[in-house]
Design a protein around this motif. Structure first.
Motif, short mmCIF file in Angstrom:
data_model
loop_
_atom_site.label_atom_id
_atom_site.label_comp_id
_atom_site.label_asym_id
_atom_site.label_seq_id
_atom_site.Cartn_x
_atom_site.Cartn_y
_atom_site.Cartn_z
N GLU A 162 28.58 -15.99 -8.14
CA GLU A 162 29.51 -15.53 -7.13
C GLU A 162 30.70 -16.48 -7.05
OE1 GLU A 162 28.20 -17.54 -2.92
OE2 GLU A 162 27.21 -15.65 -3.43
N ARG A 163 31.78 -15.97 -6.47
CA ARG A 163 32.97 -16.79 -6.22
C ARG A 163 33.73 -16.18 -5.04
NH1 ARG A 163 37.26 -13.81 -8.04
NH2 ARG A 163 36.90 -12.36 -9.77
N VAL A 164 34.53 -17.00 -4.40
CA VAL A 164 35.36 -16.52 -3.31
C VAL A 164 36.53 -15.73 -3.90
CG1 VAL A 164 36.84 -17.20 -1.38
CG2 VAL A 164 34.72 -18.45 -1.83
N SER A 165 36.80 -14.57 -3.35
CA SER A 165 37.89 -13.74 -3.85
C SER A 165 39.24 -14.36 -3.51
CB SER A 165 37.81 -12.34 -3.24
OG SER A 165 38.95 -11.57 -3.58
N SER A 166 40.17 -14.22 -4.43
CA SER A 166 41.55 -14.64 -4.19
C SER A 166 42.42 -13.49 -3.70
CB SER A 166 42.15 -15.23 -5.48
OG SER A 166 42.16 -14.24 -6.50
N LEU A 167 41.85 -12.27 -3.64
CA LEU A 167 42.63 -11.09 -3.28
C LEU A 167 42.26 -10.52 -1.92
CD1 LEU A 167 42.55 -9.18 -6.70
CD2 LEU A 167 44.27 -10.79 -5.87
N VAL A 168 41.02 -10.65 -1.53
CA VAL A 168 40.56 -10.09 -0.26
C VAL A 168 39.66 -11.10 0.44
CG1 VAL A 168 40.70 -7.65 -0.90
CG2 VAL A 168 38.64 -8.95 -1.48
N ALA A 226 36.57 -11.95 1.11
CA ALA A 226 35.26 -11.53 0.63
C ALA A 226 34.76 -12.50 -0.43
CB ALA A 226 35.33 -10.11 0.05
N THR A 227 33.51 -12.31 -0.80
CA THR A 227 32.90 -13.01 -1.92
C THR A 227 32.60 -11.99 -3.01
OG1 THR A 227 31.89 -14.68 -0.49
CG2 THR A 227 30.91 -14.38 -2.66
N VAL A 228 33.00 -12.30 -4.23
CA VAL A 228 32.74 -11.42 -5.37
C VAL A 228 31.53 -11.95 -6.12
CG1 VAL A 228 33.76 -10.29 -7.38
CG2 VAL A 228 35.22 -11.07 -5.51
N TRP A 229 30.63 -11.07 -6.50
CA TRP A 229 29.39 -11.53 -7.14
C TRP A 229 28.95 -10.57 -8.24
CZ3 TRP A 229 25.43 -8.02 -6.87
CH2 TRP A 229 25.47 -7.08 -5.84
N THR A 230 28.10 -11.06 -9.09
CA THR A 230 27.47 -10.24 -10.11
C THR A 230 26.04 -10.69 -10.29
OG1 THR A 230 27.64 -9.42 -12.39
CG2 THR A 230 28.17 -11.73 -12.04
N ASN A 231 25.17 -9.73 -10.61
CA ASN A 231 23.76 -10.03 -10.77
C ASN A 231 23.23 -9.25 -11.97
OD1 ASN A 231 21.23 -11.09 -10.25
ND2 ASN A 231 20.65 -9.42 -8.88
N ALA A 232 22.81 -9.98 -13.00
CA ALA A 232 22.20 -9.38 -14.17
C ALA A 232 20.75 -9.84 -14.21
CB ALA A 232 22.94 -9.81 -15.43
N PRO A 233 19.81 -9.02 -13.72
CA PRO A 233 18.40 -9.44 -13.64
C PRO A 233 17.86 -9.86 -15.00
CG PRO A 233 18.76 -7.40 -12.44
CD PRO A 233 20.01 -7.66 -13.23
N PHE A 245 31.71 -8.41 2.00
CA PHE A 245 32.66 -8.65 3.09
C PHE A 245 31.94 -9.30 4.27
CE2 PHE A 245 34.22 -4.94 0.75
CZ PHE A 245 35.51 -5.33 0.47
N PRO A 246 32.57 -10.25 4.94
CA PRO A 246 31.97 -10.88 6.12
C PRO A 246 31.74 -9.85 7.22
CG PRO A 246 33.89 -12.11 5.36
CD PRO A 246 33.90 -10.82 4.62
N MET A 276 33.44 -7.62 -12.18
CA MET A 276 33.76 -8.42 -11.00
C MET A 276 35.24 -8.35 -10.66
SD MET A 276 31.44 -11.90 -11.28
CE MET A 276 32.16 -12.64 -9.82
N SER A 277 36.09 -8.60 -11.66
CA SER A 277 37.53 -8.60 -11.40
C SER A 277 38.02 -7.18 -11.10
CB SER A 277 38.29 -9.19 -12.59
OG SER A 277 38.01 -8.47 -13.77
N GLY A 278 37.45 -6.18 -11.76
CA GLY A 278 37.84 -4.80 -11.48
C GLY A 278 37.46 -4.37 -10.09
N LEU A 279 36.26 -4.74 -9.66
CA LEU A 279 35.81 -4.39 -8.32
C LEU A 279 36.62 -5.14 -7.26
CD1 LEU A 279 33.65 -2.56 -7.08
CD2 LEU A 279 32.12 -4.53 -7.01
N GLU A 280 36.98 -6.36 -7.56
CA GLU A 280 37.82 -7.14 -6.65
C GLU A 280 39.18 -6.46 -6.47
OE1 GLU A 280 39.24 -11.79 -6.13
OE2 GLU A 280 38.81 -11.00 -8.13
N ALA A 281 39.76 -5.97 -7.57
CA ALA A 281 41.03 -5.26 -7.50
C ALA A 281 40.90 -3.96 -6.71
CB ALA A 281 41.55 -4.97 -8.91
#
Length: 227
Positions: free
Chosen positions: A4-10, A12-19, A66-67, A112-117
């Motif tokens: 995960e990382r903090v978003s620079s656009l919104v 929110a925190t952007v995350w990904t999970n690949a089990p 989103f918080p 991640m970047s696409g969803l953030e956009a």
């Protein structure tokens, strides 16, 4: 693997999970809502009052978390309508908009970047979250009592409850309970003994901590932490 990382656009925190294994992940209540992407599908995770365990085999996911109180304005739907639910974004937003957002994610270099956009595009036309409710979240996250916080904000009990349902999906007491759970888990994961965790997180005693953890997560604290 989860990252995960903090978003620079919104906000929110952007995350990904690949089990990596065959087990299903347990999602714990945290007061947040997520915009999700998996297998070409956009969906929304509403605010949880109990642990959520996905059905079916594990698949890769990306999300924007989103918080508390932020997502309803972006989605145009009161949070209580999504409480303890996972729904397709197409049920909440116009089909043409969802197609554009899906195309934005698919064209990105990574989900991640696409969803953030996509989240930033939703936020561009959304109303700002209620500043009073932001102060409520901050106070409850710090362990302030609900009644005292309401008095400080100049909100009556009924007004606070109504606005909390729309913003968080449940009343302020449930939000306080969920945020207290998260405080306790952070302390326990850091190695603090359970009795001290209970006292510092705002529980009456260790037994109270154990009951709340079991009710909200479905597991005893020790098993939840893998001890």
């Amino acid at each position: 693997m989860y990252t995960e990382r903090v978003s620079s656009l919104v906000e929110a925190t952007v995350w990904t999970n690949a089990p990596a294994g065959t087990g299903l992940g347990r999602v714990l209540p945290d007061g947040c809502m997520d915009l999700l992407w998996s297998e070409g599908r956009l969906s929304v995770a509403g605010p949880d009052t109990r642990a959520y365990v996905p059905d079916g085999p594990p698949v890769p996911w990306a999300g924007v978390r989103f918080p508390p109180g932020v997502a309803p304005a972006l989605l145009g739907v009161p949070a209580h309508e999504l409480r303890d639910r996972r729904v397709d974004l197409a049920e909440l937003r116009p089909a043409t908009q969802v197609r554009r957002l899906r195309a934005l994610v698919e064209a990105a270099s990574d989900p991640m970047s696409g969803l953030e956009a996509a989240a930033a595009r939703l936020a561009a036309t959304a109303e700002r979250p209620d500043p009073l409710l932001r102060r409520l979240v901050a106070a409850l996250a710090a362990g302030r009592p609900v009644a005292a916080t309401a008095d400080e904000l100049g909100l009556g009990a009924r007004t606070l409850h109504r606005r909390s349902l729309a913003a968080f999906g449940y009343g302020p007491k449930t939000l306080a309970r969920v945020l207290r759970l998260q405080r306790a888990l952070a302390l326990a994961r850091a190695g603090l003994p359970y009795a001290q965790t209970a006292a510092r997180a705002g529980f009456a005693d260790q037994a109270h901590l154990a009951r709340d953890v079991k009710e909200l997560t479905g597991l005893p604290l020790g098993r939840l932490l893998g001890r």
